[in-house]
Design a protein around this motif. Structure first.
Motif, PDB file in Angstrom:
ATOM      1  N   UNK A 530       0.855  -1.194   0.000  1.00  0.00           N
ATOM      2  CA  UNK A 530       0.000   0.000   0.000  1.00  0.00           C
ATOM      3  C   UNK A 530       0.876   1.224   0.000  1.00  0.00           C
ATOM      4  N   UNK A 531       0.384   2.318  -0.617  1.00  0.00           N
ATOM      5  CA  UNK A 531       1.069   3.598  -0.428  1.00  0.00           C
ATOM      6  C   UNK A 531       0.125   4.774  -0.588  1.00  0.00           C
ATOM      7  N   UNK A 532       0.548   5.906   0.005  1.00  0.00           N
ATOM      8  CA  UNK A 532      -0.255   7.125   0.020  1.00  0.00           C
ATOM      9  C   UNK A 532       0.667   8.288  -0.320  1.00  0.00           C
ATOM     10  N   UNK A 533       0.185   9.238  -1.125  1.00  0.00           N
ATOM     11  CA  UNK A 533       0.995  10.402  -1.504  1.00  0.00           C
ATOM     12  C   UNK A 533       0.913  11.455  -0.400  1.00  0.00           C
ATOM     13  N   UNK A 534       2.001  11.568   0.370  1.00  0.00           N
ATOM     14  CA  UNK A 534       2.020  12.496   1.509  1.00  0.00           C
ATOM     15  C   UNK A 534       2.380  13.908   1.086  1.00  0.00           C
ATOM     16  N   UNK A 535       2.699  14.135  -0.151  1.00  0.00           N
ATOM     17  CA  UNK A 535       2.981  15.456  -0.745  1.00  0.00           C
ATOM     18  C   UNK A 535       4.241  16.121  -0.197  1.00  0.00           C
ATOM     19  N   UNK A 536       4.945  15.436   0.688  1.00  0.00           N
ATOM     20  CA  UNK A 536       6.213  15.960   1.207  1.00  0.00           C
ATOM     21  C   UNK A 536       6.988  14.801   1.828  1.00  0.00           C
ATOM     22  N   UNK A 537       8.287  14.973   1.985  1.00  0.00           N
ATOM     23  CA  UNK A 537       9.106  13.919   2.579  1.00  0.00           C
ATOM     24  C   UNK A 537       8.656  13.594   3.990  1.00  0.00           C
ATOM     25  N   UNK A 538       8.652  12.311   4.322  1.00  0.00           N
ATOM     26  CA  UNK A 538       8.234  11.851   5.648  1.00  0.00           C
ATOM     27  C   UNK A 538       9.454  11.288   6.381  1.00  0.00           C
ATOM     28  N   UNK A 539       9.735  11.852   7.557  1.00  0.00           N
ATOM     29  CA  UNK A 539      10.886  11.396   8.348  1.00  0.00           C
ATOM     30  C   UNK A 539      10.455  10.708   9.642  1.00  0.00           C
ATOM     31  N   UNK A 540       9.319  11.148  10.187  1.00  0.00           N
ATOM     32  CA  UNK A 540       8.883  10.687  11.507  1.00  0.00           C
ATOM     33  C   UNK A 540       8.436   9.228  11.468  1.00  0.00           C
ATOM     34  N   UNK A 541       8.385   8.608  12.646  1.00  0.00           N
ATOM     35  CA  UNK A 541       7.917   7.222  12.753  1.00  0.00           C
ATOM     36  C   UNK A 541       6.417   7.206  13.024  1.00  0.00           C
ATOM     37  N   UNK A 542       5.666   6.311  12.370  1.00  0.00           N
ATOM     38  CA  UNK A 542       4.225   6.208  12.620  1.00  0.00           C
ATOM     39  C   UNK A 542       3.942   5.531  13.959  1.00  0.00           C
ATOM     40  N   UNK A 543       2.699   5.728  14.454  1.00  0.00           N
ATOM     41  CA  UNK A 543       2.216   4.999  15.628  1.00  0.00           C
ATOM     42  C   UNK A 543       0.844   4.421  15.283  1.00  0.00           C
ATOM     43  N   UNK A 544       0.404   3.462  16.088  1.00  0.00           N
ATOM     44  CA  UNK A 544      -0.934   2.914  15.891  1.00  0.00           C
ATOM     45  C   UNK A 544      -1.627   2.744  17.236  1.00  0.00           C
ATOM     46  N   UNK A 545      -2.951   2.768  17.217  1.00  0.00           N
ATOM     47  CA  UNK A 545      -3.761   2.729  18.438  1.00  0.00           C
ATOM     48  C   UNK A 545      -5.201   2.477  18.021  1.00  0.00           C
ATOM     49  N   UNK A 546      -6.084   2.268  18.990  1.00  0.00           N
ATOM     50  CA  UNK A 546      -7.506   2.139  18.649  1.00  0.00           C
ATOM     51  C   UNK A 546      -8.319   3.209  19.379  1.00  0.00           C
ATOM     52  N   UNK A 547      -9.411   3.612  18.742  1.00  0.00           N
ATOM     53  CA  UNK A 547     -10.424   4.445  19.396  1.00  0.00           C
ATOM     54  C   UNK A 547     -11.766   3.815  19.041  1.00  0.00           C
ATOM     55  N   UNK A 548     -12.592   3.585  20.055  1.00  0.00           N
ATOM     56  CA  UNK A 548     -13.896   2.938  19.853  1.00  0.00           C
ATOM     57  C   UNK A 548     -13.775   1.666  19.012  1.00  0.00           C
TER      58      UNK A 548
END
Ligand code: CA
Length: 724
Positions: A530-548
């Motif tokens: 999968x990929x998504x066009x973030x329109x700029x360079x991405x350096x940070x690390x992602x996180x994941x979590x749940x809500x409801x």
């Protein structure tokens, strides 16, 4: 009974599926329960610590978003921050609320479901202090502990806010910025009612240390220096006395370095702290410690008593550091089978290119194997724990091309580990750097003091330089098996400086790239899913979590940082606002197209002698390139000096020497530059502008032939460099 109730509430709030309750009372209640035990527990609904739990493996068991469903992942919302500089932070997520830091140490609290801003806190960092930050006005994150959001500022303050309202509870100056130009870009770590912070500054001349503060009052509890001060002043501890015996000359006049600007990990199992210590200051050991020596505790992992800051043990990865080879990179804790025994270990892939496995009970080196191309050392001797250096390593008789470069084979971008695959995922870099002594080293307060030439003069013009960079500086997502100390798979990238990593129970690894894609890969095979066009360079690390009960992925997108600023890589568009992006299954959001870039026609440079041009080029690279980019090519977030409106060139001295734009971050340099210097820099910049104009306006067959020629030359030079 009271204990039981507390335990029950704590269980419900931390372990039960998080509900999106973003009113003041709910935030207050949820964050009040974030403490040492909560961060140590590996719950997947929230993201409570910088690297998730204290082991900092950046793994979440969540698997609603999986290799099977990720094709259906889309943008749920995006939040525009107030700035367009590099974003590096890992958000902290507590029961549906995101706490995150952005440029100029500004902190936001957002509703994780909608992206709605709950509050914002701006610590009003003086923009002039940007000059003291080697690597952009970034911040790698906040800590949350017992109802407080705690973070460091670029001007080295440590601030605690009320997590529910964003109101300030306490503030303290964590480091004396009149002694050395300290900056904080790292995320504080919290444990046992204490908050730990280090700082940066070793590119300028600074003495590194970490300090622990009382989480409730902000009072300093203890401090550990990483390098010794002037022996005539006495030593702060036995550890400093021991360290001083490994230094020569008058290192304290330069600060010595060893700043702890990123990785610090608390180990609740062994009740120890591990800090990653930075490079020497200046980089070049011949200046700093002319008689050699190991220069403890540079480029080391040091274990400390978390209650007192007392030294416990250290392991030095790069003795006599001379290449900006920091050991500040991500320290990950793990238990692993090693030669038939279960060992408690540290995994680290520091700048110097070797993957280290260190027994964290005693600091003993178990294994160090190269995870990248390395030419400064052949291997590590496991008996002595020391590297075996190559002849060229210390650039003693002539300039040398050394791998890894000062960027490292891996920088601050966090790694991730998946217990499902047994692999560590590394945002790896393959690059080299020409290390060359400066003549007549002169230490200047508040300037870059490296002791090596920053100007690489590898190519006669910037088009060729850019083409060559593509040949000699690349990156990869490297899946590394620590058990066999070998690569399992890798995904090549055209640029270095890609994003930090997240691994999940859905057999996924998430990573953003320097070229602006946010991607998901199968954790076991490395197949891109999968990929998504973030329109700029991405350096940070992602996180994941749940809500409801719904799983979300959040990542920060904003290009910059050390490489983004200095690399001299031109962006095609204006930089968009730096953003916080959040994804979930079934969402279909998109980001707007970036604004068109403004290019103002610069005046002609007039007659400039080759000698003056060379002098201007050298001055530019010493004083300007760190922010405005190599070869006067900027990433666009900081003004490109080739494309300014003419009023800036008319008032060049007022800006460059007198600092009339200091409130915007451009300080004056009259203390180190003369009017003649300013004229030389201006002549160089205008010459670069002219060259740029000629290339942009070049049309027809001759321009095509010239470009084709450049490409061939760059390919040949790049090919040759690959044998270095
Ligand atoms: Ca450094």
């Amino acid at each position: 009974m009271r204990f039981f109730l507390c335990a029950l509430t704590s269980f419900m709030l931390i372990s039960a599926p998080a509900f999106a309750a973003t009113d003041v009372q709910s935030i207050r209640q949820a964050t009040a329960n974030v403490d040492t035990a909560a961060i140590a527990a590996t719950t997947s609904e929230n993201w409570l610590g910088h690297g998730n739990d204290y082991r900092e493996q950046r793994y979440s068991e969540l698997k609603q978003i999986s290799a099977d469903t990720v094709a259906n992942l889309g943008l749920a919302w995006s939040f525009d921050t107030d700035f367009n500089r590099g974003l590096e932070a890992t958000p902290i997520v507590v029961d549906g609320v995101i706490f995150v830091s952005a440029n100029w140490s500004v902190v936001y609290a957002l509703d994780a479901k909608t992206g709605k801003q709950l509050w914002k806190y701006d610590p009003a960092v003086p923009r002039e202090w940007a000059k003291m930050a080697c690597c952009d006005v970034v911040n790698r994150g906040v800590a949350v502990y017992q109802g407080k959001v705690i973070f460091g500022t670029l001007d080295a303050r440590l601030i605690a806010l009320d997590a529910a309202t964003g109101e300030k509870i306490w503030e303290t100056q964590s480091a004396d910025i009149t002694a050395y130009p300290y900056t904080i870009t790292g995320a504080p770590r919290v444990f046992k009612d204490k908050v730990l912070i280090g700082n940066g500054g070793a590119e300028y001349g600074a003495r590194g240390f970490v300090a622990a503060f009382d989480v409730n009052s902000g009072e300093e509890l203890w401090r550990f220096y990483t390098v010794p001060g002037n022996p005539a002043d006495g030593f702060e501890s036995a550890a400093m006395e021991k360290a001083a015996a490994t230094w020569t000359g008058k290192w304290w006049e330069y600060g010595g370095g060893g700043t702890v600007w990123d990785s610090m990990v608390y180990d609740p199992e062994l009740d120890q702290l591990y800090i990653g210590v930075g490079n020497g200051s200046p980089w070049n050991q011949k200046v700093r410690s002319p008689g050699g020596g190991d220069n403890l505790y540079l480029s080391s992992i040091v274990a400390l008593n978390p209650d007192t800051g007392e030294y416990l043990w250290h392991y030095q990865e790069t003795p006599g550091e001379s290449w900006d080879y920091t050991a500040t990179q991500h320290i990950m804790l793990a238990d692993m089978e090693w030669q038939g025994e279960t060992r408690k270990v540290i995994w680290q892939a520091p700048k110097n290119g070797f993957f280290f496995i260190i027994d964290r009970e005693n600091g003993k080196l178990l294994s160090a194997e190269p995870y990248a191309r390395v030419n400064w050392a052949t291997h590590y001797d496991l008996d002595t724990g020391r590297p075996v250096e190559t002849e060229r390593a210390r650039y003693e008789t002539k300039p040398e091309f050394i791998r890894p470069s000062s960027m490292g084979a891996h920088n601050w971008q966090p790694m991730a580990y998946s217990p499902d695959t047994g692999l560590v995922y590394i945002p790896a870099i393959d690059a080299l750097f020409k290390y060359e002594d400066v003549e007549d080293y002169l230490h200047k307060w508040g300037q870059w003091n490296l002791g090596v030439k920053l100007e690489q003069d590898a190519a006669p013009n910037h088009v060729l330089a850019q083409l060559m960079m593509k040949q000699v500086a690349t990156g990869s997502l490297l899946a590394w098996n620590p058990t066999t100390q070998s690569a399992a798979w890798s995904v090549p990238y055209p640029m270095p400086w890609n994003g930090g990593l997240l691994a999940t129970g859905g057999n996924l690894v998430f990573q953003g790239t320097a070229t602006g894609e946010f991607r998901a890969y199968a954790a076991d095979s490395g197949d891109q899913l999968w990929q998504f066009d973030a329109r700029t360079g991405v350096m940070a690390a992602p996180v994941t979590y749940t809500v409801d009960g719904e799983q979300y992925i959040t990542v920060l997108a904003g290009w910059g940082g050390a490489f983004g600023l200095i690399a001299g890589i031109e962006q095609v568009t204006q930089p968009p606002p730096s953003r916080i992006l959040t994804f979930k299954l079934g969402a279909k959001g998109e980001l707007p197209v970036n604004p068109v870039k403004q290019i103002n026609p610069a005046p002609e440079p007039g007659e400039v002698s080759a000698e003056d041009l060379a002098a201007g080029r050298t001055l530019y690279h010493e004083f300007c390139a760190g922010c405005h980019g190599t070869d006067a090519v900027s990433n666009g977030a900081v003004p490109d000096l080739r494309h300014l409106p003419s009023v800036y060139y008319d008032n060049f001295d007022k800006i460059v020497l007198d600092g009339v734009m200091r409130k915007m971050g451009m300080v004056g340099f009259r203390d180190v530059l003369t009017e003649e210097d300013s004229a030389l820099i201006k002549a160089y910049v205008l010459t670069q502008a002219q060259e740029d104009r000629e290339i942009r306006e070049a049309k027809g067959w001759w321009a095509s032939v010239k470009m084709a020629f450049y490409k061939v030359v760059a390919a040949i030079l790049g090919w040759v460099m690959n044998y270095v």
